[in-house]
Design an enzyme around this catalytic site. Sequence first.
Site, short mmCIF file in Angstrom:
data_model
loop_
_atom_site.label_atom_id
_atom_site.label_comp_id
_atom_site.label_asym_id
_atom_site.label_seq_id
_atom_site.Cartn_x
_atom_site.Cartn_y
_atom_site.Cartn_z
CG ASP A 188 -2.55 1.14 1.37
OD1 ASP A 188 -2.06 2.49 0.60
OD2 ASP A 188 -2.68 1.24 2.02
CG HIS A 193 -0.81 5.11 5.03
ND1 HIS A 193 -1.64 5.34 5.85
CD2 HIS A 193 -1.79 4.63 3.63
CE1 HIS A 193 -2.67 5.50 5.62
NE2 HIS A 193 -2.60 5.00 4.58
#
Length: 284
Positions: A188, A193
């Site tokens: 991902d 993030h």
Amino acid sequence: MAFRPDLILAHDFGEARQSYMARDAILYALGVGLGHDPLDESDLAFLDETRLSVLPSFAVTLCSPGMWIRDDAFGVDFRRLVHSAQAAAFHAPLPPSADVLGTARVVSLTDRGEGRGAILELERQIANAADGTLYCTLRQTLLLRGNGGFGGPASPRASSIIPETAPGAQTTTPISPRAALIYRLSGDWNPLHIDPAFAKSAGFDRPIMHGLGSYGVAGAALSRALGRNPAEMSALSCRFSGIVFPGDTLAFSIWSGADGAVFRAHVGDRLVLDDGRIAWRGAA
């Protein structure tokens, strides 16, 4: 670009093939918090390639369609997209290594109304590429916060599955400050993030934990709290109701039943996981 629900509903994902090795399953286990105590034999079962068990929730990283929704042709406001819920049924144990085949489809696209967003549901199945063994069926729910009011069918209202009684068990699990940096290596690559500037542009003061990272943490932590082997999970679902940051501590409230348990999790006073359900194969 204008929002194009017709293109989203008609999107053909094709087939995705992926080969994984023990290293990939181990990296995933580290990303969801296993190995905090390197002398914990129950954790080492998921980290030692010579006797490896694979976390069922590792399946969420396999044959991912990636950032397909970011294509400008769909007209989705990507910076306001939120992964709002995840569900999975684990049909068969994942081997330490395999060639797998993934098929995906759009299940529904519903409208919460102008200013309230749209809800997109996707289903993905992961099977062994050689013999067709079905490992899991995944259901992903995305909230398109910037794309409501397009005139689509109304989003259904879901009632809570959490009892009004006091929980029968509780447990806490710390999230490593490096958790998002490790979890992203399972595939991902959303900059939300890791990139502080991107996170701030999306309304957060720092990068946030992956929803699927918290999901994996929940599966392992709840199994341990209830004396179950995480490798025996047969189902895991939850709604992502709040933001988890690396370094937070998840406090789980758990209600056990005949066919598994339901749960929610807080960080301090903030509800972050809700309407969770977990089940296992075999007797307790």
